[in-house]
Design a protein around this motif. Structure first.
Motif, short mmCIF file in Angstrom:
data_model
loop_
_atom_site.label_atom_id
_atom_site.label_comp_id
_atom_site.label_asym_id
_atom_site.label_seq_id
_atom_site.Cartn_x
_atom_site.Cartn_y
_atom_site.Cartn_z
N ALA A 1 -0.62 -19.05 -3.42
CA ALA A 1 -0.61 -18.16 -2.36
C ALA A 1 -0.29 -16.63 -2.50
O ALA A 1 0.58 -16.37 -3.15
N PRO A 2 -1.38 -15.98 -2.01
CA PRO A 2 -1.44 -14.72 -2.30
C PRO A 2 -0.52 -13.91 -1.50
O PRO A 2 -0.38 -14.26 -0.36
N GLU A 3 0.20 -13.01 -1.90
CA GLU A 3 0.85 -12.15 -1.49
C GLU A 3 0.32 -10.93 -0.56
O GLU A 3 -0.65 -10.34 -1.10
N PRO A 4 0.78 -10.49 0.62
CA PRO A 4 0.15 -9.24 1.36
C PRO A 4 0.23 -8.18 0.42
O PRO A 4 1.51 -7.89 -0.09
N SER A 5 -0.78 -7.52 0.49
CA SER A 5 -0.92 -6.27 -0.52
C SER A 5 -0.27 -5.01 0.21
O SER A 5 -0.49 -4.95 1.47
N ALA A 6 0.41 -4.09 -0.26
CA ALA A 6 1.13 -3.06 0.41
C ALA A 6 -0.07 -1.86 0.61
O ALA A 6 -0.98 -1.67 -0.28
N ARG A 7 0.00 -1.28 1.93
CA ARG A 7 -1.11 -0.28 2.13
C ARG A 7 -0.59 0.90 1.66
O ARG A 7 0.66 1.48 1.67
N PRO A 8 -1.44 1.88 1.09
CA PRO A 8 -0.92 3.27 0.62
C PRO A 8 -0.35 4.00 2.03
O PRO A 8 -0.88 3.70 3.13
N ASP A 9 0.46 4.50 1.79
CA ASP A 9 1.16 5.52 2.69
C ASP A 9 0.26 6.26 3.52
O ASP A 9 0.09 6.63 4.70
N ALA A 10 -0.89 6.98 2.82
CA ALA A 10 -1.77 7.92 3.72
C ALA A 10 -2.62 7.05 4.31
O ALA A 10 -2.93 7.51 5.53
N ALA A 11 -2.77 5.80 4.10
CA ALA A 11 -3.69 4.99 5.10
C ALA A 11 -2.85 4.81 6.47
O ALA A 11 -3.38 4.85 7.46
N ASP B 1 3.93 0.37 23.42
CA ASP B 1 2.78 -0.44 23.09
C ASP B 1 2.11 0.08 21.99
O ASP B 1 1.79 -0.67 20.88
N GLU B 2 1.93 1.35 21.61
CA GLU B 2 1.23 1.93 20.60
C GLU B 2 2.08 1.87 19.44
O GLU B 2 1.64 1.32 18.21
N THR B 3 3.48 2.07 19.56
CA THR B 3 4.11 1.99 18.01
C THR B 3 4.26 0.64 17.89
O THR B 3 4.37 0.36 16.44
N SER B 4 4.51 -0.45 18.70
CA SER B 4 4.49 -1.68 18.28
C SER B 4 3.27 -2.44 17.71
O SER B 4 3.14 -3.14 16.76
N ALA B 5 2.03 -1.89 18.31
CA ALA B 5 0.89 -2.40 17.58
C ALA B 5 0.71 -1.67 16.30
O ALA B 5 0.11 -2.66 15.47
N VAL B 6 0.75 -0.53 15.97
CA VAL B 6 0.88 0.11 14.77
C VAL B 6 1.90 -0.69 13.84
O VAL B 6 1.45 -0.96 12.50
N ALA B 7 3.16 -0.77 14.09
CA ALA B 7 4.04 -1.54 13.23
C ALA B 7 3.66 -3.06 12.98
O ALA B 7 3.84 -3.25 11.78
N LEU B 8 3.52 -3.65 13.95
CA LEU B 8 2.97 -5.22 13.74
C LEU B 8 1.74 -5.27 12.86
O LEU B 8 1.45 -6.41 12.30
N ALA B 9 1.05 -4.12 12.73
CA ALA B 9 -0.34 -4.51 12.03
C ALA B 9 -0.03 -4.30 10.51
O ALA B 9 -1.14 -4.32 9.89
N GLN B 10 1.40 -3.80 9.97
CA GLN B 10 1.32 -3.50 8.51
C GLN B 10 1.88 -4.80 7.95
O GLN B 10 2.29 -5.69 8.49
N PRO B 11 1.59 -4.76 6.74
CA PRO B 11 1.72 -5.98 5.77
C PRO B 11 3.12 -6.22 5.34
O PRO B 11 3.57 -7.05 5.00
N ASP B 12 4.20 -5.01 5.24
CA ASP B 12 5.31 -5.36 4.79
C ASP B 12 6.20 -4.35 5.54
O ASP B 12 5.69 -3.41 6.53
#
Length: 260
Positions: A11-21, A121-132
């Motif tokens: 099973a592939p593990e979610p890849s961490a996104r760069p901080d800049a992104a 709404d906005e902070t929840s949407a951004v936080a929940l969209a992250q992989p870790d």
């Protein structure tokens, strides 16, 4: 056991996104939505609220849809208690966001009361969209900080410039906040039940708007959620019963063939 171990390893593990992104996306949301605070400042001042009252709403309430609902109902001549009730009901959704974010972010106990003020709404949407968790914390913090600062700054500017702009309705500014809220909400309606709830809520609000005092149609529209949930649960129950009956019939048929 060996197959399960192999499946877990594959099973592939979610890849961490760069901080800049993460920061780029969070700032994009924070700046885009924060600028609509200008529309709230103008609308609030145009509805009769003072500069201090307008700024206090953004500083202490800090949830755009509820703020626009409150000043919109007051501007339409609605009862202040009903206007506040409608705004409060819209703000209750943030408590449900908080339940999910508390598990995702797991912030230190000392900062939780401050972070709770940024659960929208906005902070929840951004936080929940992250992989870790690390990226979720970064996205939540950057979105909350940029949006809080800009929203309050543009609220102040809008309230100060309200007299020069005149009627907010003539510029369409009274619709800017709700339009931003709907633009954020629309992509989140993925299931049939969610779309049905939103559609029924719109119908109820439109039907009740000319019949009921300002602020009340929002409360009536909230009835769409339990209605759709009840219908969806009943339909799901019937589907499960039908599937269970079909399975039982097949099992009985197999048993008879075995006896033969």
């Amino acid at each position: 056991m060996a197959e399960q171990t192999h499946i877990r390893a594959a099973a592939p593990e979610p890849s961490a996104r760069p901080d800049a992104a993460v920061v780029r996306d969070a700032l994009g949301v924070g700046v885009a939505v924060g600028l609509s605070g200008f529309a709230f400042g103008v609308t609030s001042a145009g509805s009769g609220l003072t500069l201090l009252q307008t700024c206090a709403l953004s500083l202490l309430v800090f949830t755009g849809a509820s703020q626009f609902a409150l000043v919109g109902a007051l501007a339409a001549g609605g009862n202040p208690l009903m206007a506040a009730a409608g705004a409060f009901f819209l703000g209750v959704r943030n408590a449900f966001y908080g339940l999910r974010l508390s598990q995702l972010l797991r912030l230190p106990r000392a900062v939780r009361p401050l972070a709770a003020h940024w659960v929208i709404d906005e902070t929840s949407a951004v936080a929940l969209a992250q992989p870790d968790r690390r990226a979720a914390r970064l996205g939540f913090t950057v979105t909350g900080l940029s949006l809080y600062v800009l929203w309050n700054l543009t609220t102040l500017l809008g309230a100060l410039g309200a007299a020069a702009l005149g009627d907010p309705g003539a510029w369409g500014l009274d619709a800017a906040g709700p339009a931003v809220f709907l633009a954020l909400l629309a992509p989140m309606l993925r299931t049939t039940a969610e779309r049905a709830t939103a559609g029924l809520a719109v119908v109820l609000a439109l039907v009740c708007h000319p019949l009921l005092p300002a602020g009340v149609p929002v409360l009536v529209a909230a009835l769409a959620a339990p209605v759709v949930l009840a219908l969806h649960g009943r339909r799901t129950g019937r589907g499960d019963s039908a599937r269970g009956g079909a399975v039982s019939e097949r099992a009985a048929g197999d048993h008879k063939e075995g006896e033969r």
